[in-house]
Design an enzyme around this catalytic site. Sequence first.
Site, PDB file in Angstrom:
ATOM      1  N   GLY A  33      48.528  40.773  25.328  1.00 18.81           N
ATOM      2  CA  GLY A  33      48.220  39.387  25.661  1.00 18.81           C
ATOM      3  C   GLY A  33      48.355  38.460  24.465  1.00 18.81           C
ATOM      4  O   GLY A  33      48.914  38.816  23.432  1.00 18.81           O
ATOM      5  N   HIS A  36      53.388  35.160  22.982  1.00 18.69           N
ATOM      6  CA  HIS A  36      54.213  34.235  22.199  1.00 18.69           C
ATOM      7  C   HIS A  36      55.680  34.466  22.564  1.00 18.69           C
ATOM      8  O   HIS A  36      55.989  35.321  23.413  1.00 18.69           O
ATOM      9  CB  HIS A  36      53.954  34.413  20.694  1.00 18.69           C
ATOM     10  N   HIS A  39      56.994  38.034  22.991  1.00 23.28           N
ATOM     11  CA  HIS A  39      56.699  38.653  24.283  1.00 23.28           C
ATOM     12  C   HIS A  39      57.621  38.090  25.375  1.00 23.28           C
ATOM     13  O   HIS A  39      58.123  38.822  26.231  1.00 23.28           O
ATOM     14  CB  HIS A  39      55.254  38.371  24.700  1.00 23.28           C
ATOM     15  N   GLN A 155      56.622  52.139  16.645  1.00 24.53           N
ATOM     16  CA  GLN A 155      56.090  52.277  18.009  1.00 24.53           C
ATOM     17  C   GLN A 155      57.227  52.489  19.010  1.00 24.53           C
ATOM     18  O   GLN A 155      57.157  53.381  19.867  1.00 24.53           O
ATOM     19  CB  GLN A 155      55.305  51.018  18.367  1.00 24.53           C
ATOM     20  N   SER A 187      53.742  37.113  15.741  1.00 21.13           N
ATOM     21  CA  SER A 187      52.722  38.124  15.987  1.00 21.13           C
ATOM     22  C   SER A 187      51.455  37.416  16.426  1.00 21.13           C
ATOM     23  O   SER A 187      51.132  36.328  15.916  1.00 21.13           O
ATOM     24  CB  SER A 187      52.437  38.909  14.698  1.00 21.13           C
TER      25      SER A 187
HETATM   26  P1  AMP Z   1      51.589  43.390  21.401  1.00 23.38           P
HETATM   27  O1  AMP Z   1      51.065  42.411  22.394  1.00 23.38           O
HETATM   28  O2  AMP Z   1      51.475  42.936  19.983  1.00 23.38           O
HETATM   29  O3  AMP Z   1      51.086  44.796  21.640  1.00 23.38           O
HETATM   30  O4  AMP Z   1      53.156  43.470  21.643  1.00 23.38           O
HETATM   31  C1  AMP Z   1      53.685  43.769  22.907  1.00 23.38           C
HETATM   32  C2  AMP Z   1      55.166  43.974  22.787  1.00 23.38           C
HETATM   33  O5  AMP Z   1      55.773  42.797  22.244  1.00 23.38           O
HETATM   34  C3  AMP Z   1      55.541  45.119  21.826  1.00 23.38           C
HETATM   35  O6  AMP Z   1      56.622  45.846  22.390  1.00 23.38           O
HETATM   36  C4  AMP Z   1      55.939  44.402  20.583  1.00 23.38           C
HETATM   37  O7  AMP Z   1      56.874  45.116  19.786  1.00 23.38           O
HETATM   38  C5  AMP Z   1      56.580  43.155  21.153  1.00 23.38           C
HETATM   39  N1  AMP Z   1      56.605  42.074  20.146  1.00 23.38           N
HETATM   40  C6  AMP Z   1      55.554  41.606  19.434  1.00 23.38           C
HETATM   41  N2  AMP Z   1      55.962  40.656  18.560  1.00 23.38           N
HETATM   42  C7  AMP Z   1      57.298  40.537  18.729  1.00 23.38           C
HETATM   43  C8  AMP Z   1      58.311  39.727  18.110  1.00 23.38           C
HETATM   44  N3  AMP Z   1      58.035  38.861  17.152  1.00 23.38           N
HETATM   45  N4  AMP Z   1      59.580  39.886  18.529  1.00 23.38           N
HETATM   46  C9  AMP Z   1      59.893  40.775  19.507  1.00 23.38           C
HETATM   47  N5  AMP Z   1      58.987  41.559  20.129  1.00 23.38           N
HETATM   48  C10 AMP Z   1      57.709  41.443  19.738  1.00 23.38           C
END
Ligand code: AMP
Length: 283
Positions: A33, A36, A39, A155, A187
């Site tokens: 969640g 950005h 996502h 990951q 992020s």
């Molecule tokens: P998270 O909500 O941080 O667990 O991220 C969910 C998914 O979004 C994961 O597969 C992350 O690798 C991806 N993600 C997070 N930040 C970015 C970004 N800046 N660019 C591309 N994918 C992202």
Amino acid sequence: MKPEVISTPEAMRARSAAWRKNGERIGFVPTMGYLHEGHLSLIREARRHSTRCVVSIYVNPTQFAPGEDLDKYPRDFERDLQLCAEEGVQAVFFPDDTMMYPEGYQTYVYNASLSGLLCGQSRPTHFKGVTTIVAKLFNIVQPDVAVFGQKDAQQALIIRNMVRDLHFPIEIIVAPIVRESDGLAMSSRNRYLTAEQRRQALALYQSIRQTETEWQNGRRDIAGLTRNIRTHIEAHPACRVDYIAFVDARTLQPATESSREILLALAVYVGSTRLIDNTLLTR
Ligand code: AMP
């Protein structure tokens, strides 16, 4: 249209089963969640490969160690739901901890080879939490295709290997890193940074860009490149290097002459916020 919000595994499985019966192809984007553009790029990619798109929003406690930011992790469900609506997401899976880890919960999935490397050195329980929750979400959502971000390169590799090793019938797509206009990788954790820390956080991207340029120019001495990155990052007083790694992109072992693709991965504390970034270098 607002996506359907589904909060129980049973209802989610029923939704997916009904879609599958109608011949739909299900795309899935797991997230924690506070969405950005990174996502959203994953959602767009999932939609290109499917006819129904599910996003999960769940801050998974088992991937946080005691003392990490589980309690302060940013959340804004209504905004996330609005963004999902704008992106054409059909269902948001939004379970709570009692659904995912009911009393008596005792089964975990972990990668016995890659989980202790890179980020696993400073976060030894993290990837076990990730593989466990993603395996559970795959069983609940039953997607045809799932999209992950290259931002979390370790990951993504661990998930690819889990899907192969455990025979999940799911296609995994890894989408490129989305950056702010000045280069900082997007992020949810960037919001922890003060204005000054936000400025200094650019050191990660700057050193990645610099290394990419030198690599393109034919420079290959990894020890020297690593020293330069460290020097650049440590010139920023808010930054403390966790690791700088040039590793084989498939094994995460130190890069060798035979590594076809090399992952340059960085983890840096900016203040107390731990940021990661990476790039792929080809021979
Ligand atoms: P998270 O909500 O941080 O667990 O991220 C969910 C998914 O979004 C994961 O597969 C992350 O690798 C991806 N993600 C997070 N930040 C970015 C970004 N800046 N660019 C591309 N994918 C992202």
